[in-house]
Write an enzyme that holds these catalytic residues in place. Structure first.
Site, PDB file in Angstrom:
ATOM      1  N   GLU A   1      10.457  -6.653  -9.995  1.00  0.00           N
ATOM      2  CA  GLU A   1       9.650  -5.477 -10.302  1.00  0.00           C
ATOM      3  C   GLU A   1      10.430  -4.579 -11.269  1.00  0.00           C
ATOM      4  O   GLU A   1      11.294  -3.798 -10.828  1.00  0.00           O
ATOM      5  CB  GLU A   1       9.349  -4.691  -9.026  1.00  0.00           C
ATOM      6  CG  GLU A   1       8.510  -5.461  -8.033  1.00  0.00           C
ATOM      7  CD  GLU A   1       7.696  -4.521  -7.140  1.00  0.00           C
ATOM      8  OE1 GLU A   1       6.479  -4.712  -7.065  1.00  0.00           O
ATOM      9  OE2 GLU A   1       8.279  -3.599  -6.547  1.00  0.00           O
TER      10      GLU A   1
ATOM     11  N   SER B   1       2.381  -2.809 -12.307  1.00  0.00           N
ATOM     12  CA  SER B   1       1.108  -2.649 -13.008  1.00  0.00           C
ATOM     13  C   SER B   1       0.342  -3.963 -13.178  1.00  0.00           C
ATOM     14  O   SER B   1      -0.268  -4.212 -14.225  1.00  0.00           O
ATOM     15  CB  SER B   1       1.314  -1.954 -14.363  1.00  0.00           C
ATOM     16  OG  SER B   1       1.814  -0.638 -14.156  1.00  0.00           O
TER      17      SER B   1
ATOM     18  N   TRP C   1       0.813  -1.227   0.000  1.00  0.00           N
ATOM     19  CA  TRP C   1       0.000   0.000   0.000  1.00  0.00           C
ATOM     20  C   TRP C   1       0.840   1.268   0.000  1.00  0.00           C
ATOM     21  O   TRP C   1       0.297   2.363   0.003  1.00  0.00           O
ATOM     22  CB  TRP C   1      -0.946  -0.001   1.216  1.00  0.00           C
ATOM     23  CG  TRP C   1      -2.094  -0.941   1.080  1.00  0.00           C
ATOM     24  CD1 TRP C   1      -2.374  -1.759   0.026  1.00  0.00           C
ATOM     25  CD2 TRP C   1      -3.137  -1.164   2.040  1.00  0.00           C
ATOM     26  NE1 TRP C   1      -3.520  -2.480   0.261  1.00  0.00           N
ATOM     27  CE2 TRP C   1      -4.013  -2.127   1.494  1.00  0.00           C
ATOM     28  CE3 TRP C   1      -3.401  -0.643   3.307  1.00  0.00           C
ATOM     29  CZ2 TRP C   1      -5.145  -2.578   2.166  1.00  0.00           C
ATOM     30  CZ3 TRP C   1      -4.524  -1.094   3.983  1.00  0.00           C
ATOM     31  CH2 TRP C   1      -5.387  -2.050   3.417  1.00  0.00           C
TER      32      TRP C   1
ATOM     33  N   GLY D   1       3.697   1.544 -11.384  1.00  0.00           N
ATOM     34  CA  GLY D   1       2.834   2.724 -11.353  1.00  0.00           C
ATOM     35  C   GLY D   1       2.686   3.411 -12.702  1.00  0.00           C
ATOM     36  O   GLY D   1       2.166   4.518 -12.786  1.00  0.00           O
TER      37      GLY D   1
ATOM     38  N   HIS E   1      12.750  -2.339  -2.247  1.00  0.00           N
ATOM     39  CA  HIS E   1      11.831  -1.824  -3.264  1.00  0.00           C
ATOM     40  C   HIS E   1      12.522  -0.706  -4.044  1.00  0.00           C
ATOM     41  O   HIS E   1      13.298   0.069  -3.488  1.00  0.00           O
ATOM     42  CB  HIS E   1      10.561  -1.290  -2.592  1.00  0.00           C
ATOM     43  CG  HIS E   1       9.466  -1.023  -3.571  1.00  0.00           C
ATOM     44  ND1 HIS E   1       9.449   0.116  -4.359  1.00  0.00           N
ATOM     45  CD2 HIS E   1       8.379  -1.743  -3.928  1.00  0.00           C
ATOM     46  CE1 HIS E   1       8.386   0.076  -5.153  1.00  0.00           C
ATOM     47  NE2 HIS E   1       7.721  -1.048  -4.907  1.00  0.00           N
TER      48      HIS E   1
ATOM     49  N   GLY F   1       0.876  -2.756  -6.221  1.00  0.00           N
ATOM     50  CA  GLY F   1       0.694  -1.436  -5.635  1.00  0.00           C
ATOM     51  C   GLY F   1      -0.719  -0.949  -5.895  1.00  0.00           C
ATOM     52  O   GLY F   1      -1.671  -1.301  -5.193  1.00  0.00           O
ATOM     53  N   GLY F   2      -0.882  -0.140  -6.939  1.00  0.00           N
ATOM     54  CA  GLY F   2      -2.144   0.550  -7.221  1.00  0.00           C
ATOM     55  C   GLY F   2      -3.386  -0.334  -7.147  1.00  0.00           C
ATOM     56  O   GLY F   2      -4.377   0.030  -6.511  1.00  0.00           O
TER      57      GLY F   2
HETATM   58  P1  13P Z   1       1.954  -0.849  -9.163  1.00  0.00           P
HETATM   59  O1  13P Z   1       1.190  -2.142  -9.031  1.00  0.00           O
HETATM   60  O2  13P Z   1       1.172   0.364  -8.783  1.00  0.00           O
HETATM   61  O3  13P Z   1       2.612  -0.726 -10.510  1.00  0.00           O
HETATM   62  O4  13P Z   1       3.154  -0.911  -8.079  1.00  0.00           O
HETATM   63  C1  13P Z   1       3.951  -2.039  -8.045  1.00  0.00           C
HETATM   64  C2  13P Z   1       4.776  -1.990  -6.831  1.00  0.00           C
HETATM   65  O5  13P Z   1       5.595  -1.104  -6.648  1.00  0.00           O
HETATM   66  C3  13P Z   1       4.536  -3.018  -5.798  1.00  0.00           C
HETATM   67  O6  13P Z   1       5.559  -3.041  -4.857  1.00  0.00           O
END
Ligand code: 13P
Length: 242
Positions: A160, A205, A9, A166, A88, A226-227
């Site tokens: 990642e 994403s 989050w 994002g 991260h 994330g999102g």
């Molecule tokens: P998004 O899913 O928003 O691209 O972010 C990925 C992330 O940074 C998870 O740690």
């Protein structure tokens, strides 16, 4: 093993939003896929008190002492915490974290009994220069060298790609699988008894409309999201529950 979806989050959601989310999520969550959540550290107790495994997004390499402002992995474990996300790309970018520096955090967190999700990934520029695999190899070796073998069953790797975080741009399933398979080969060479079973998550994403094709890849064991983890409805969909 079940697929694992981890919600990162980041620095979002206040206490009220966190509680409302958990109520809405738990009402429909079936356990078909594992669901773990790392909220802002200040609200992690709300997740610990739910049936979901709770994580933090960083921790100290020390267990206690005069380290103003740090979060102790030992204290977090004692209060019922389960995992920590380390390395991260946002922390590498904004807080100058390096794989060599992360090596100590990974060691302490694993020794304290936490599960570590260690993040690796390349920038767009590095990908375009053909450096992806060598960079990820370096991140793995530097972060994981000399770790205590007995603790490695609590290690998870997250791939990642920085350019996919994002941005709405997801790595194609084939691009992700290529890197996951490379990560698996390094883990297997380094830790023969663990490499094959270490979970490797994809992040960048991940959304309800691309999750299934990503999870269908041989070496993708789940997602770090994330999102799309910020809305209970979307995270339920990622967990296969809608
Ligand atoms: P998004 O899913 O928003 O691209 O972010 C990925 C992330 O940074 C998870 O740690």
């Amino acid at each position: 093993m079940k697929k694992l979806m981890v919600g990162n989050w980041k620095m979002n959601k206040n206490g009220k939003e966190c509680a409302e989310y958990l109520d809405a999520f738990l009402e429909k969550y079936s356990g078909h896929r594992e669901a773990w959540i790392a909220p802002q550290a200040l609200y992690v107790k709300l997740v610990i008190n739910s049936e979901l495994k709770a994580g933090i997004q960083n921790c100290s390499e020390h267990t206690d002492g005069a380290y103003t402002g740090e979060v102790s992995p030992r204290t977090f474990r004692e209060m019922g915490g389960h995992f920590v996300i380390l390395g991260h790309s946002e922390r590498r970018q904004h807080f100058s974290e390096t794989s060599r520096g992360l090596n100590a955090k990974i060691r302490t967190a694993l020794q304290e009994g936490l599960t570590v999700i260690y993040c690796v990934g390349e920038t767009l520029e590095q990908r375009e220069q053909g450096l992806t695999l060598s960079l990820i190899g370096d991140q793995l070796h530097q972060g994981l060298n000399d770790q205590t073998k007995a603790t490695l069953e609590n290690l998870i790797i997250a791939y990642e790609p920085v350019w996919a975080i994002g941005t709405g741009k997801t790595a194609s399933p084939a691009q992700a699988q290529e890197v996951h398979s490379f990560i698996r080969s390094i883990l297997t060479a380094k830790f023969p008894s663990f490499g094959q079973k270490t979970r490797i998550l994809y992040g960048g994403s991940v959304k309800p409309d691309n999750v299934e094709e990503l999870l269908a890849q041989k070496d993708i064991d789940g997602g770090l999201v994330g999102g799309a983890s910020l809305k209970a409805k979307d995270f339920l969909a990622l967990c296969g529950d809608m």
